[in-house]
Design a protein around this motif. Structure first.
Motif, PDB file in Angstrom:
ATOM      1  N   ARG A 182      50.115  82.777   6.256  1.00 25.70           N
ATOM      2  CA  ARG A 182      50.281  83.278   4.878  1.00 25.70           C
ATOM      3  C   ARG A 182      49.174  82.744   3.978  1.00 25.70           C
ATOM      4  NH1 ARG A 182      54.753  85.106   1.111  1.00 25.70           N
ATOM      5  NH2 ARG A 182      55.363  86.134   3.030  1.00 25.70           N
ATOM      6  N   VAL A 185      46.136  84.782   4.425  1.00 29.65           N
ATOM      7  CA  VAL A 185      46.191  86.086   3.743  1.00 29.65           C
ATOM      8  C   VAL A 185      45.862  85.888   2.257  1.00 29.65           C
ATOM      9  CG1 VAL A 185      47.656  88.070   3.154  1.00 29.65           C
ATOM     10  CG2 VAL A 185      47.855  87.000   5.410  1.00 29.65           C
ATOM     11  N   ALA A 190      44.083  89.111  -0.336  1.00 37.98           N
ATOM     12  CA  ALA A 190      44.640  90.436  -0.032  1.00 37.98           C
ATOM     13  C   ALA A 190      45.462  90.918  -1.217  1.00 37.98           C
ATOM     14  CB  ALA A 190      45.515  90.360   1.213  1.00 37.98           C
ATOM     15  N   LEU A 196      45.095  94.761   4.804  1.00 35.62           N
ATOM     16  CA  LEU A 196      44.663  93.465   5.369  1.00 35.62           C
ATOM     17  C   LEU A 196      44.431  93.698   6.846  1.00 35.62           C
ATOM     18  CD1 LEU A 196      45.656  90.792   7.116  1.00 35.62           C
ATOM     19  CD2 LEU A 196      44.282  90.327   5.101  1.00 35.62           C
ATOM     20  N   ASP A 198      43.408  92.355  10.622  1.00 35.26           N
ATOM     21  CA  ASP A 198      43.199  91.252  11.554  1.00 35.26           C
ATOM     22  C   ASP A 198      42.616  91.856  12.827  1.00 35.26           C
ATOM     23  OD1 ASP A 198      43.184  89.226  13.346  1.00 35.26           O
ATOM     24  OD2 ASP A 198      45.235  88.537  12.999  1.00 35.26           O
ATOM     25  N   ALA A 210      51.163  89.297   5.937  1.00 34.38           N
ATOM     26  CA  ALA A 210      50.533  90.283   5.050  1.00 34.38           C
ATOM     27  C   ALA A 210      51.537  91.377   4.686  1.00 34.38           C
ATOM     28  CB  ALA A 210      49.309  90.888   5.730  1.00 34.38           C
ATOM     29  N   PRO A 217      49.381  95.910   6.760  1.00 31.03           N
ATOM     30  CA  PRO A 217      48.710  95.223   7.859  1.00 31.03           C
ATOM     31  C   PRO A 217      48.077  96.209   8.838  1.00 31.03           C
ATOM     32  CG  PRO A 217      51.110  94.815   7.864  1.00 31.03           C
ATOM     33  CD  PRO A 217      50.849  95.929   6.912  1.00 31.03           C
TER      34      PRO A 217
END
Ligand SMILES: C[S@@+](CC[C@H](N)C(=O)[O-])C[C@H]1O[C@@H](n2cnc3c(N)ncnc32)[C@H](O)[C@@H]1O
Length: 343
Positions: A182, A185, A190, A196, A198, A210, A217
């Motif tokens: 977290r 993020v 974000a 967001l 990854d 996220a 996400p």
């Protein structure tokens, strides 16, 4: 502008302050740091404290800041300032004093709380209610001072235990703990409603956080089994609006400048595999791709083992280093948490 007082967690020396500031920026709010003490941060900002509390991992509570005074002069400072005028009249209230670490060992905390309550009671019409007060005055003892504020929002710290890797629907040993995920993020700034990405998603430790923070996400992983795990995890935590793509972070299957923020924990070749690639090559080839898909001036929060000089690798990729934090994972592994900004 009102001042927010953050009572931060002591779990890491630098991440809590960085996370709080990053969350304010993610909400597109201006800010000015007024004072920084051990585990207490005072910031002038119009950011919504409730929203910030719902975003943060390494914070305990957020207050309106009323005053900061040397411990020995606290009562005098409260008496001679407009603090009591800022406390709403006619409500029930309680005073809590919290000692940060072992600061001000000479102070008798319950006694100081009573003295502050008595002083306020002599000026403000109120009833003490220690169980369910309508107004809570918080005093934090730190660095020889007492910082006083009115509690507005608490961080739900119990939620993180419910998302520990072992209790998620799908588990992998290389996954991140929810608080760090977290925090990353937030460090990636974000925005709520933004995307967001990854690109080394694994079973989705970062993506879950996220999604719960109101970002969309988007995860990429080279291993379909990891993506199955990420799907189970996202849906297990009620996240419906997400995108998972089977792909290689070294050639991200997304168009240029399409994601708002990136947070990622690539494999270090220990619990998570690099598929035989040297770490320098994996990171070196993924960084330009991360820069390409990120929107201009967007942020990327990327972890690496401390043995890798990630700033050097990022130089040619169009990513400017903003900040760096270190976390000891165990005897032979120190992790670095980097924040870069696309030029
Ligand atoms: C450390 S794990 C990520 C953990 C994740 N952040 C979490 O908290 O669950 C790294 C992931 O990168 C994936 N990976 C390795 N090489 C990759 C590549 N070239 N492109 C995309 N994913 C890759 C691995 O399959 C693994 O799932």
């Amino acid at each position: 502008m009102r001042r927010l007082m953050f009572l931060l967690s002591g779990e890491h020396p630098t991440l809590p302050v960085a996370e709080a500031i990053a969350a304010i920026k993610a909400e597109h709010r201006a800010y000015k740091v007024v004072e920084q003490l051990d585990q207490v941060l005072i910031v002038e900002t119009k950011a919504d404290p409730e929203v910030l509390a719902s975003r943060l991992a390494f914070c305990r509570e957020i207050c309106w800041h009323l005053c900061t005074a040397d411990v020995a002069e606290l009562l005098e400072a409260i008496g001679s300032s407009d603090v009591v005028d800022l406390i709403p009249h006619g409500r029930t209230f309680a005073v809590h004093i919290r000692r940060v670490k072992r600061h001000s060992p000479e102070v008798d905390v319950p006694r100081l709380a009573k003295e502050v309550a008595d002083l306020i009671a002599s000026e403000v019409e109120f009833k003490v209610d220690l169980e369910q007060p309508e107004v809570e005055v918080l005093g934090a003892l730190t660095d020889g001072k007492c910082v006083i504020g009115l509690t507005i929002a608490r961080v739900d710290r119990a939620q993180f235990a419910k998302r520990k890797p072992m209790v998620r629907p799908a588990f992998h040993p290389g996954t991140l703990m929810p608080k760090l995920a977290r925090c990353m993020v937030n460090l990636a700034r974000a925005p709520t409603g933004g995307t967001l990405l990854d690109p080394f998603a694994g079973v989705g430790g970062i993506l879950i956080e996220a999604g719960l923070m109101g970002a969309k996400p988007v995860g990429i992983d080279i291993d379909p089994e990891m993506l199955d795990g990420a799907r189970l995890n996202l849906e297990g935590f009620g996240i419906e609006d997400y995108q998972l793509i089977l792909g290689d972070a070294r050639s991200i299957p997304l168009a240029e400048a399409t994601v708002d923020a990136i947070a990622t924990d690539p494999p270090y070749g220990r619990q998570a595999t690099t598929a035989g690639l040297k770490l320098e090559d994996l990171y070196g080839q993924a960084l330009p791709e991360i820069a390409r898909v990120l929107k201009r001036k967007g942020y990327a929060c990327i972890t690496s083992p401390a043995t890798l000089e990630l700033e050097d690798l990022a130089k040619g990729a169009g990513l400017r280093p903003i900040e760096r934090h270190e976390q000891r994972v165990h005897k032979t592994l120190t992790r670095r948490i980097h924040v870069f900004r696309k030029r």
